[in-house]
Motif scaffolding. Sequence first.
Motif, short mmCIF file in Angstrom:
data_model
loop_
_atom_site.label_atom_id
_atom_site.label_comp_id
_atom_site.label_asym_id
_atom_site.label_seq_id
_atom_site.Cartn_x
_atom_site.Cartn_y
_atom_site.Cartn_z
N TYR B 5 0.86 -1.19 0.00
CA TYR B 5 0.00 0.00 0.00
C TYR B 5 0.89 1.23 0.00
CZ TYR B 5 -3.48 -3.36 1.69
OH TYR B 5 -4.30 -4.45 1.82
N GLY B 6 0.74 2.08 -0.99
CA GLY B 6 1.55 3.30 -0.98
C GLY B 6 1.73 3.86 -2.37
N ALA B 7 1.55 5.16 -2.50
CA ALA B 7 1.56 5.80 -3.82
C ALA B 7 2.98 6.06 -4.31
CB ALA B 7 0.78 7.11 -3.76
N TYR B 8 3.14 6.07 -5.63
CA TYR B 8 4.37 6.53 -6.25
C TYR B 8 4.66 7.96 -5.80
CZ TYR B 8 4.79 2.75 -9.71
OH TYR B 8 4.97 1.55 -10.34
N GLY B 9 5.93 8.24 -5.61
CA GLY B 9 6.33 9.60 -5.24
C GLY B 9 6.73 9.70 -3.79
N SER B 10 6.32 8.72 -2.97
CA SER B 10 6.74 8.74 -1.57
C SER B 10 8.18 8.22 -1.47
CB SER B 10 5.82 7.84 -0.74
OG SER B 10 6.51 7.36 0.40
N PRO B 11 9.05 8.95 -0.74
CA PRO B 11 10.41 8.47 -0.57
C PRO B 11 10.46 7.14 0.19
CG PRO B 11 10.01 10.41 0.81
CD PRO B 11 8.81 10.24 -0.08
N ALA B 105 13.96 17.63 2.98
CA ALA B 105 13.87 17.50 1.53
C ALA B 105 12.41 17.41 1.10
CB ALA B 105 14.67 16.29 1.06
N ALA B 106 11.61 16.66 1.86
CA ALA B 106 10.19 16.56 1.52
C ALA B 106 9.47 17.87 1.81
CB ALA B 106 9.54 15.40 2.29
N PRO B 167 15.28 10.94 -0.40
CA PRO B 167 14.74 12.29 -0.14
C PRO B 167 15.08 13.27 -1.26
CG PRO B 167 16.08 11.50 1.71
CD PRO B 167 16.18 10.47 0.65
N PHE B 168 16.23 13.05 -1.90
CA PHE B 168 16.68 14.02 -2.91
C PHE B 168 16.09 13.76 -4.28
CE2 PHE B 168 19.70 14.05 0.59
CZ PHE B 168 19.58 15.38 0.96
N VAL B 169 15.49 12.61 -4.47
CA VAL B 169 14.64 12.41 -5.65
C VAL B 169 13.44 13.36 -5.55
CG1 VAL B 169 13.13 10.77 -6.86
CG2 VAL B 169 15.35 10.01 -5.98
N ASN B 170 12.87 13.42 -4.34
CA ASN B 170 11.72 14.31 -4.15
C ASN B 170 12.09 15.78 -4.26
OD1 ASN B 170 10.85 11.68 -2.91
ND2 ASN B 170 8.95 12.84 -2.86
N SER B 171 13.21 16.14 -3.63
CA SER B 171 13.58 17.56 -3.71
C SER B 171 13.91 17.94 -5.15
CB SER B 171 14.73 17.88 -2.75
OG SER B 171 15.93 17.28 -3.20
N ALA B 172 14.46 16.99 -5.93
CA ALA B 172 14.77 17.28 -7.34
C ALA B 172 13.49 17.54 -8.14
CB ALA B 172 15.58 16.14 -7.95
N TYR B 173 12.43 16.80 -7.83
CA TYR B 173 11.13 17.07 -8.48
C TYR B 173 10.72 18.52 -8.25
CZ TYR B 173 10.16 12.01 -9.01
OH TYR B 173 10.18 10.69 -9.34
N ALA B 174 11.17 19.06 -7.11
CA ALA B 174 10.78 20.42 -6.73
C ALA B 174 11.89 21.43 -7.04
CB ALA B 174 10.45 20.46 -5.24
N GLY B 175 12.87 21.00 -7.88
CA GLY B 175 13.87 21.94 -8.36
C GLY B 175 15.06 22.14 -7.47
N TYR B 176 15.17 21.37 -6.38
CA TYR B 176 16.36 21.50 -5.53
C TYR B 176 17.27 20.30 -5.74
CZ TYR B 176 19.56 21.28 -1.64
OH TYR B 176 20.71 21.17 -0.88
N ASN B 177 18.50 20.56 -6.15
CA ASN B 177 19.51 19.52 -6.26
C ASN B 177 20.69 19.87 -5.36
OD1 ASN B 177 18.61 17.58 -8.45
ND2 ASN B 177 18.32 19.56 -9.45
#
Lengths: 213, 213
Positions: B5-11, B105-106, B167-177
């Motif tokens: 159980y759990g959606a794509y996009g969760s770290p 990061a989230a 965590p940094f996969v998520n921050s990258a989606y939001a433009g932070y690397n």
Amino acid sequence: MITLYGAYGSPYVRKVLFVLAVKELSFEHIQQLPFTGDQEYLKINPLGKIPSLRDGDLTLCDSTVICEYLDEAYPDHPVYPADTADRARARWLEELAGSRVTEYAAGIFFQRFMRPRFMKQEPDEALIEKIITKQLPPLLDYIEARVPEEGFLFGDLTLVDVSLLCPFVNSAYAGYNVDPARWPRFVAFMERVKSGPVMKRILAEEAAALGIA
Amino acid sequence: MITLYGAYGSPYVRKVLFVLAVKELSFEHIQQLPFTGDQEYLKINPLGKIPSLRDGDLTLCDSTVICEYLDEAYPDHPVYPADTADRARARWLEELAGSRVTEYAAGIFFQRFMRPRFMKQEPDEALIEKIITKQLPPLLDYIEARVPEEGFLFGDLTLVDVSLLCPFVNSAYAGYNVDPARWPRFVAFMERVKSGPVMKRILAEEAAALGIA
């Protein structure tokens, strides 16, 4: 040589004290407070939290990580169940106890115990009311449905039993006790966990250190 | 039969997807969102968080608890180091990555990705600035000092390597690397983690599901 960093009164430090005692491991206990900003301690634990533990050249943080390590490195007197599924169940309940349940119970403790004593502030009684009436009850219902009528969760007393008690030791210091009319199994279970010789001694030492009668 | 159980996009879900893939376990994937208030899901996970996992009559919550269970129940292709001290070091870094590092990061991800898309609100750029300039750097320094110049933390790619990336996969989606000038080892390390065949496939599937090019 094992060194434990962490002050009496922390629900997380209490878990590690239990494991060290059960395994009869000798250790040096440094009464480290959390979140002091102490740069030396931040080298040991970058979050400034407690407990941390050193064993030889190994430095570890986080009570669960520490307890799992101690159980694997010193396997006599195991503190996790032997069965794989039971061990996973125990870890989840330990996680639940150490995350949201501690957040709420320690919230009561922070407001009623820490704020008046150390910050000369009044407790936020509205927040406490919300914790007691809204936030804790569904989690207490969940725990009530899982603890046994007699004995402990997985045979002998193990870390998960102690982990479920720990947050409520702190809330009790702040005058909040789980209602035995509403959650009778869990209250009776916590009494059994507290009354074993190891926990009795740890809780007495802690109360003396904190100046609680 | 395993159900995740759990959606794509969760770290956190990403960690479990990695372990299931490495171990070549078949499973049903239910795209559960967190904190929906869905009463049926609250029976599975009393915190409403994701992921949760069912394996036969065993129900577990918390990504670390789930991954440790999968590693013990399905020991082929281990995802934790074999050595006791290394396993403890891996668990601590996994805990650090999944607690404060993910929180920060989230936080960037929530502000810049979730708020505009799902809540029609502007991001709180002052909060993002604080995360990027004050809160993340000491933790990135800590990680930078621990990741290897080449290869992975404990030999082959294991869960701890993936946990530090997540965590940094998520921050990258939001433009932070993460800044490669300031934290070159960690940036190069994350590139290696991302470029393995399993992670490449998981990240591509996720990006497609989230509608990210």
